[in-house]
Motif scaffolding. Structure first.
Motif, PDB file in Angstrom:
ATOM      1  N   ARG A  84       0.842  -1.197   0.000  1.00  0.00           N
ATOM      2  CA  ARG A  84       0.000   0.000   0.000  1.00  0.00           C
ATOM      3  C   ARG A  84       0.882   1.254   0.000  1.00  0.00           C
ATOM      4  O   ARG A  84       0.639   2.201  -0.735  1.00  0.00           O
ATOM      5  N   SER A 145       0.817  -0.804 -12.811  1.00  0.00           N
ATOM      6  CA  SER A 145      -0.337  -1.685 -12.956  1.00  0.00           C
ATOM      7  C   SER A 145      -0.120  -2.682 -14.087  1.00  0.00           C
ATOM      8  O   SER A 145       0.374  -2.330 -15.151  1.00  0.00           O
ATOM      9  N   ARG A 174      -9.116  -2.492 -13.772  1.00  0.00           N
ATOM     10  CA  ARG A 174      -7.744  -2.293 -13.355  1.00  0.00           C
ATOM     11  C   ARG A 174      -7.455  -2.684 -11.895  1.00  0.00           C
ATOM     12  O   ARG A 174      -6.683  -3.605 -11.631  1.00  0.00           O
ATOM     13  N   GLN A 175      -8.133  -2.014 -10.986  1.00  0.00           N
ATOM     14  CA  GLN A 175      -7.781  -2.223  -9.583  1.00  0.00           C
ATOM     15  C   GLN A 175      -8.141  -3.620  -9.096  1.00  0.00           C
ATOM     16  O   GLN A 175      -7.391  -4.238  -8.332  1.00  0.00           O
ATOM     17  N   ARG A 176      -9.278  -4.137  -9.568  1.00  0.00           N
ATOM     18  CA  ARG A 176      -9.677  -5.479  -9.153  1.00  0.00           C
ATOM     19  C   ARG A 176      -8.668  -6.520  -9.645  1.00  0.00           C
ATOM     20  O   ARG A 176      -8.330  -7.448  -8.922  1.00  0.00           O
ATOM     21  N   ASP A 178      -5.417  -6.002 -10.426  1.00  0.00           N
ATOM     22  CA  ASP A 178      -4.121  -5.865  -9.757  1.00  0.00           C
ATOM     23  C   ASP A 178      -4.182  -6.344  -8.306  1.00  0.00           C
ATOM     24  O   ASP A 178      -3.308  -7.067  -7.842  1.00  0.00           O
ATOM     25  N   ASP A 179      -5.234  -5.920  -7.599  1.00  0.00           N
ATOM     26  CA  ASP A 179      -5.370  -6.375  -6.215  1.00  0.00           C
ATOM     27  C   ASP A 179      -5.537  -7.892  -6.163  1.00  0.00           C
ATOM     28  O   ASP A 179      -4.952  -8.561  -5.306  1.00  0.00           O
TER      29      ASP A 179
END
Lengths: 203, 203
Positions: A84, A145, A174-176, A178-179
């Motif tokens: 983070r 990313s 994107r975020q889903r 990568d996370d």
DNA sequence: GTCTATATGATGATAGAC
DNA sequence: GTCTATCATCATATAGAC
């Protein structure tokens, strides 16, 4: 009124928004409302400013999550916090990945996780490699990313790259993506280390 | 006589030995025995030269190792080759990690590994995340040595960072530590994916 | 501690001759 | 396709006044 703290804060925001190349002493001074030479009353060189940025970022990582729980839970919580902190400043990652060197926060971070693992019974060689492996994962995932790296145009992939037919959709999620990739790697790694643990543990 | 190929070769060697900042059009031209403006007969901008370097590096990754074997063995061989290609050019990793974008070799690499996984029965969402996780590991480990990041002076660690008491020795064993950490992470990850495989496979 | 003024040198890119 | 000459801009850093 200038201070090391204010200079580092503004320098970090320039680095985040426009990259390392944009971080010139002129630009930095201008956004601070002073002239460039004034910076040299607080830092000897620009390199010192970069070191200040780097240490400040690593200092954001909460090391107390390593205490009061078993090593697998501790490792997971630590890795999430580490990622983070770095992912908030991707342009600083290449710089951070050069190692702790003499930066206090980075040395404290390495010391804490290595200590947690060896005190749990991991042999030193394993503790080192686990720490390194975690840094690879964190740095790699914070560097940029994965999903963002594909183009938003379906026609690029058609014909020539048949398996990537739906890759243009990656950017939406994107975020889903990568996370999810980070969490999958993290739980898989720590789960694997747990399976290895009984065979190498020394007390 | 200049050519795109020669320009990319020399540019890569400057990037490797002295970093991105050292790669100026003047320096590049000088090492090629020409004057700077001549480069613009072969590339429109410096950015195009960087793209050429990036694609050439990724093109070194041998994708044929994905054929003729099961997906776990293929994934391991591919990841080793991928890391080898990137670790030979650590200064290019931040650039490469920005994704395949429109570079043919990078698109072919992503296409090949994603295709291997989906054809083996991995659902698309898992194939994407496994591909991303592998890239995190490879990029993170190629970005810079973990072991090299510590200082060669024992007095730095004494007192303040007690668990790092022997960290100054890491540099001697640099390659063994880095290779060992990568191999540990790689086998742990792929082993974990194998355990997950039967529960998510679709045919 | 901050300022103006300046030293000194690099940068990417273009114009136009050959 | 390569050259010389040059543009416009940027960089880090220092000297000395206030």
């Amino acid at each position: 009124m200038l201070s090391r703290q204010r200079i580092i804060e503004v320098a970090t925001s320039i680095l985040d928004s426009d990259g390392l190349d944009a971080l010139s002493t002129r630009r930095l001074a201008s956004e601070l409302g002073v002239s460039a030479p004034s910076l040299y009353n607080h830092f000897g060189t620009k390199e010192e400013i970069l070191d200040g940025i780097a240490d400040q970022i690593v200092a954001q990582v909460d090391l107390t999550v390593l205490d009061g729980t078993d090593w697998p839970q501790a490792l997971i919580a630590w890795a999430r916090g580490y990622r983070r902190a770095l992912a908030a400043h991707p342009n600083a990652v290449p710089f951070l990945a050069r190692g702790p060197r003499l930066r206090p926060a980075a040395l404290a971070l390495a010391d804490a996780v290595y200590g947690k693992l060896t005190e749990a019974g991991w042999p030193p060689g394993y503790a080192t490699r686990i720490g390194a492996a975690m840094r690879y994962l964190v740095a790699g995932s914070a560097l940029g990313s994965f999903a963002q790296g594909f183009v938003d145009d379906p026609s690029v992939y058609a014909d020539r790259y048949p398996h990537l037919r739906d890759a243009h959709r990656l950017r939406e999620h994107r975020q889903r993506v990568d996370d999810g990739a980070f969490e999958l790697a993290l739980s898989t790694l720590v789960g694997g280390f747990e399976a290895l643990y009984p065979t190498v543990r020394h007390t």
